[in-house]
Design a protein around this motif. Structure first.
Motif, PDB file in Angstrom:
ATOM      1  N   HIS A  96      -0.207  10.742   3.648  1.00 49.03           N
ATOM      2  CA  HIS A  96      -0.327   9.349   4.111  1.00 49.03           C
ATOM      3  C   HIS A  96       1.056   8.675   4.151  1.00 49.03           C
ATOM      4  O   HIS A  96       1.396   8.009   5.137  1.00 49.03           O
ATOM      5  CB  HIS A  96      -1.271   8.567   3.195  1.00 49.03           C
ATOM      6  CG  HIS A  96      -1.284   7.091   3.464  1.00 49.03           C
ATOM      7  ND1 HIS A  96      -2.181   6.499   4.330  1.00 49.03           N
ATOM      8  CD2 HIS A  96      -0.485   6.082   3.002  1.00 49.03           C
ATOM      9  CE1 HIS A  96      -1.924   5.196   4.381  1.00 49.03           C
ATOM     10  NE2 HIS A  96      -0.910   4.914   3.584  1.00 49.03           N
ATOM     11  N   GLU A  97       1.844   8.855   3.097  1.00 47.76           N
ATOM     12  CA  GLU A  97       3.180   8.235   3.070  1.00 47.76           C
ATOM     13  C   GLU A  97       4.062   8.817   4.174  1.00 47.76           C
ATOM     14  O   GLU A  97       4.862   8.099   4.780  1.00 47.76           O
ATOM     15  CB  GLU A  97       3.834   8.388   1.695  1.00 47.76           C
ATOM     16  CG  GLU A  97       3.089   7.691   0.545  1.00 47.76           C
ATOM     17  CD  GLU A  97       2.732   6.234   0.830  1.00 47.76           C
ATOM     18  OE1 GLU A  97       3.434   5.568   1.604  1.00 47.76           O
ATOM     19  OE2 GLU A  97       1.720   5.769   0.276  1.00 47.76           O
ATOM     20  N   HIS A 100       3.606   7.070   7.387  1.00 50.89           N
ATOM     21  CA  HIS A 100       4.450   5.873   7.576  1.00 50.89           C
ATOM     22  C   HIS A 100       5.853   6.259   8.075  1.00 50.89           C
ATOM     23  O   HIS A 100       6.425   5.568   8.922  1.00 50.89           O
ATOM     24  CB  HIS A 100       4.582   5.098   6.260  1.00 50.89           C
ATOM     25  CG  HIS A 100       3.335   4.359   5.874  1.00 50.89           C
ATOM     26  ND1 HIS A 100       2.685   3.499   6.725  1.00 50.89           N
ATOM     27  CD2 HIS A 100       2.609   4.361   4.722  1.00 50.89           C
ATOM     28  CE1 HIS A 100       1.609   2.996   6.122  1.00 50.89           C
ATOM     29  NE2 HIS A 100       1.540   3.511   4.902  1.00 50.89           N
ATOM     30  N   GLU A 171      -1.890   0.834   8.095  1.00 52.54           N
ATOM     31  CA  GLU A 171      -2.477   1.711   7.077  1.00 52.54           C
ATOM     32  C   GLU A 171      -3.477   2.703   7.668  1.00 52.54           C
ATOM     33  O   GLU A 171      -3.469   3.883   7.321  1.00 52.54           O
ATOM     34  CB  GLU A 171      -3.150   0.866   5.980  1.00 52.54           C
ATOM     35  CG  GLU A 171      -2.165   0.073   5.139  1.00 52.54           C
ATOM     36  CD  GLU A 171      -1.091   0.947   4.514  1.00 52.54           C
ATOM     37  OE1 GLU A 171      -1.382   2.105   4.162  1.00 52.54           O
ATOM     38  OE2 GLU A 171       0.058   0.484   4.405  1.00 52.54           O
ATOM     39  N   TYR A 208      -7.342  -2.458   1.633  1.00 53.15           N
ATOM     40  CA  TYR A 208      -6.613  -3.314   2.580  1.00 53.15           C
ATOM     41  C   TYR A 208      -7.578  -4.178   3.400  1.00 53.15           C
ATOM     42  O   TYR A 208      -7.270  -5.316   3.741  1.00 53.15           O
ATOM     43  CB  TYR A 208      -5.747  -2.461   3.513  1.00 53.15           C
ATOM     44  CG  TYR A 208      -4.584  -1.817   2.797  1.00 53.15           C
ATOM     45  CD1 TYR A 208      -3.456  -2.559   2.462  1.00 53.15           C
ATOM     46  CD2 TYR A 208      -4.621  -0.482   2.434  1.00 53.15           C
ATOM     47  CE1 TYR A 208      -2.396  -1.988   1.787  1.00 53.15           C
ATOM     48  CE2 TYR A 208      -3.558   0.111   1.755  1.00 53.15           C
ATOM     49  CZ  TYR A 208      -2.448  -0.653   1.437  1.00 53.15           C
ATOM     50  OH  TYR A 208      -1.407  -0.092   0.768  1.00 53.15           O
TER      51      TYR A 208
END
Ligand SMILES: [Zn+2]
Length: 236
Positions: A96-97, A100, A171, A208
């Motif tokens: 996931h990171e 980004h 996200e 979120y």
């Protein structure tokens, strides 16, 4: 004031339920080991290599849930439990990171917009704290009872809500990129590994969503109070 306290209480409760679910999901798949034999840091490196990203560093960071990507330093910080762990949860967070980092490299529009908003949000939350401090000290009653005071508060809550809404596509998109890569490359095997990664990231995204919904309700509440001026001298 009662309405505001009620909204904050309800949204904190919803936030607590979701974060409990997120923690239990991550704990559950924290015990499932990835069959690829990689730890979180290696998964992140493999994903960066796959997309030919050579200028992003991966570093361990103390604490739990401290994982993030910093676009200014081009650094993926993974919390130590994620960095060192061979579990499905660690692999999902690491991917996931990386999502980004790939957004940044591919100039993903919503991420750019979010970064541009950061200094404005910091400024607006400082105004908000200042106003609330004044109200708590009993010197800012007019803030909560006048149209101009409510106008400023509405504007600051509007900025918070807008920021929380812009965060959503960023996200969701990072998780989508992570899951697509994990599936396409078979880094997570079909079945419990891939499903676990998907479930963990889904609950992370829900935090979120809850955050954005609560920010939106607070903004609408203050906006409605300002427009109708129904409080007429009473605290909202
Ligand atoms: Zn994220």
């Amino acid at each position: 004031m009662f309405g505001y306290i009620a909204i904050v209480a309800i949204s904190s409760l919803v936030g607590m339920v979701i974060s409990k679910k997120l923690k239990s999901t991550f704990a559950k798949y924290g015990t499932v080991i990835m069959s690829n034999g990689m730890n979180g840091a290696q998964v992140a490196q493999a994903m960066l290599d796959y997309y030919n990203i050579n200028d992003v560093k991966i570093v361990p960071r103390k604490g739990i849930l401290t994982d993030h990507y910093n676009p200014l330093t081009k650094t993926i910080a993974l919390s130590e439990p994620v960095y060192n762990s061979y579990s499905v949860s660690a692999g999902a967070v690491a991917a996931h990171e990386c999502g980004h980092a790939i957004q940044h490299a591919s100039k993903y529009h919503a991420m750019h917009m979010r970064s541009v908003m950061v200094p404005f949000i910091q400024f607006s939350s400082r105004i908000q704290q200042f106003l609330f401090f004044g109200i708590l000290m009993g010197i800012g009653t007019e803030i909560m009872t006048s149209v101009w005071g409510l106008g400023i508060l509405t504007a600051t809550f509007g900025a918070t809500a807008l920021f929380a809404l812009v965060t959503l596509p960023v996200e969701f998109n990072a998780s989508k990129r992570a899951l697509t890569w994990l599936d396409d490359t078979d880094v997570m095997k079909d079945g419990i590994e891939y499903d676990g990664a998907k479930e963990g990231l889904k609950w992370a995204a829900m935090t979120y969503v809850a955050n954005a919904l609560s920010a939106l309700v607070i903004f609408l509440y203050f906006g409605w109070n300002m427009l109708t001026n129904r409080n007429k001298g009473r605290l909202v």
